[in-house]
Design an enzyme around this catalytic site. Structure first.
Site, PDB file in Angstrom:
ATOM      1  N   CYS A 240       1.492   2.225  -7.021  1.00  0.00           N
ATOM      2  CA  CYS A 240       1.455   0.571  -7.872  1.00  0.00           C
ATOM      3  C   CYS A 240       2.534   0.493  -6.461  1.00  0.00           C
ATOM      4  O   CYS A 240       3.784   0.379  -7.704  1.00  0.00           O
ATOM      5  CB  CYS A 240       1.635   0.382  -8.623  1.00  0.00           C
TER       6      CYS A 240
ATOM      7  N   TYR B 157       9.233  19.888   2.526  1.00  0.00           N
ATOM      8  CA  TYR B 157       9.696  17.899   1.672  1.00  0.00           C
ATOM      9  C   TYR B 157       8.434  17.597   0.849  1.00  0.00           C
ATOM     10  O   TYR B 157       8.665  16.098   1.145  1.00  0.00           O
ATOM     11  CB  TYR B 157      10.691  17.713   2.652  1.00  0.00           C
TER      12      TYR B 157
END
Ligand code: LLP
Length: 441
Positions: free
Chosen positions: A361, A390
């Site tokens: 969201c 990463y």
């Protein structure tokens, strides 16, 4: 299309990695899924290690495990004769649990706690890369109270900052890491440990940046470190045993990136260190490096299932995947760019342009903007390349999204390396509400 490592496109038009059909992997393990190509990592590791051997230079190639840390990758690194760079008690704990040889573990960090340092002494690790004066105090206290020796390096900021194709030299560096090489700080640190009964200074360390595509910055930094070592050698007869030049070797995320072969970085480093030490009549030290991204970055591919689609007329077409910034924060955080393919249609032409959105969201949760892909249908598998560094290691549970599973593939075989988090895992540390006034009365 650029394929990485052992990636191929099969007769069925599917993307294969390590001889395994990624569409089948998605079915078996679910998505999102990180797939690691072990052969590619082996190849990179030996590319670094064998070059040092070829030139007869003693070396350690330490995997900077912040790039991707888990028990299985540490066991794999052990098998590949890599050393290990850890930066926290958590990474150190994982390494110990993986039975990684402690003498090949190097411990980094700008704020290691007393307890973390104790763990390092307990495990008898090979070296602590000392970052600051507070740490020297802690190390003295611990080593003296235990009568235990510890090898150390000083991390210094050499005033060389490299970023991609450029590097800049600055007299003084504004960095939270390490001792300044130029303003007397590292000399002060040297004075504090020289002759100490338990702390054995092996030499110096620097790390000049990330995703670096040329060798000049490394050579310049090495030269500056050796200058300092020469001074200590002349004044105090200091013998430098180790020069650690860090990591940061670049990889190919998209076609804009043109990385050098690992051996080129190593050859350049060897050349500079040999020249600079010979010129000053110094012994040739061991060279240590710390590649993270260049070992595992290109080896990782993320698989997602495509769900909803949205057309914003005349502007863009979104396709949404079942992960996003929770498993790859790099596009949102660094504006990182990636390449991708529809894994079940990899042999089809790229006829449509999409923006790949995550499911979190947040409007900024986009993984790739405006990429040409095969015509997408809901249920297709999207493979994003080069997510091995990463990605998982920076994953979060934002929106209470469970972290993906990780699989290793090689020679037609696959194995789970990290199982997918479950909803139960998500609430494992949650406590019941207890200060409830209604129940208390
Ligand atoms: N050694 C030291 C002391 C480091 O600080 C780092 C990375 C490395 C080695 C490994 O660098 P590599 O070879 O992986 O470039 N989260 C960022 C990268 C942060 C790197 C931090 N230090 C990213 O996703 O690009």
């Amino acid at each position: 299309m650029h394929l990485y490592g052992t990636q191929t496109i099969g007769q069925n038009g599917h993307l294969y990695i390590g001889g395994v059909d990624t569409v089948e992997l998605a079915k078996e393990y679910g998505t999102p899924l990180f797939v690691y190509d072990l052969a590619l990592i082996r190849n990179r590791a030996s590319g670094f290690i064998d070059t040092f051997k070829k030139y007869g230079v003693n070396a350690q190639v330490a995997y900077a495990s912040k790039a991707f840390s888990c028990i299985a990758i540490y066991q794999f690194a052990k098998e590949e004769n890599l050393s290990l760079d850890v930066v926290s008690g958590g990474e150190l704990y994982t390494a110990i649990k993986a039975n990684f040889p402690p003498e090949r573990i190097h411990f980094h960090g700008n704020n290691k706690s007393y307890d973390e340092l104790l763990m390092a002494f307990d495990a008898k690790i090979g070296c602590i890369v000392v970052d600051n004066f507070y740490e020297i105090e802690l190390l003295k206290e611990i080593s003296e109270s235990r009568n235990q020796s510890m090898n150390i390096l000083f991390r210094v900021t050499p005033g060389v900052k490299a970023s991609t194709h450029d590097f800049i030299t600055t007299g003084q560096e504004d960095s939270k890491f390490g001792f300044d090489l130029n303003n007397g700080q590292v000399d002060e640190a040297f004075q504090q440990v020289v002759g100490h009964k338990y702390l054995k200074l092996l030499g110096l360390h620097c790390h000049i940046g990330s995703q670096i595509f040329d060798t000049d910055g490394f050579s310049l930094a090495a030269g500056k470190l050796i200058e300092k070592i020469d001074k200590w050698n002349k004044e105090y007869d200091f013998q430098c045993e180790v020069l650690n030049l860090g990591g940061g070797f670049g990889i190919r995320y998209t076609e804009e990136d043109q990385p050098l072969d690992p051996h080129i970085y190593v050859e350049e480093m060897i050349k500079t260190v040999k020249e600079e030490t010979k010129k000053r009549n110094l012994e040739m030290p061991e060279i240590w490096i710390e590649p993270g991204r260049s070992l595992v970055g290109e080896a990782g591919t993320s698989l997602y299932t495509i769900g909803s689609q949205k057309v914003v007329p005349n502007i863009r077409e979104y396709i949404a995947v079942d992960g996003g910034m929770s498993d790859n924060i790099r596009p949102a955080l660094y504006d990182a760019k990636y390449d991708a393919v529809i894994a079940n249609k990899a042999n089809q032409p790229r006829t449509s342009t999409y923006t790949v959105a995550g499911k979190l969201c947040e409007s900024g949760d986009k993984l790739i903007e405006n990429i040409d892909l095969q015509q997408v249908d809901s249920g297709d598998i999207l493979a994003i390349f080069c997510t091995g560094a990463y990605g998982y290691s920076m994953a979060s549970n934002y929106n209470r999204i469970p972290r993906p599973a990780v699989v290793f593939v090689e020679d037609g075989q696959h194995q789970l390396a990290i199982r997918r988090e479950s909803y139960e895992d998500l609430i494992l540390n949650d406590m019941e509400y207890q200060l409830n006034k209604v129940n208390q009365s």
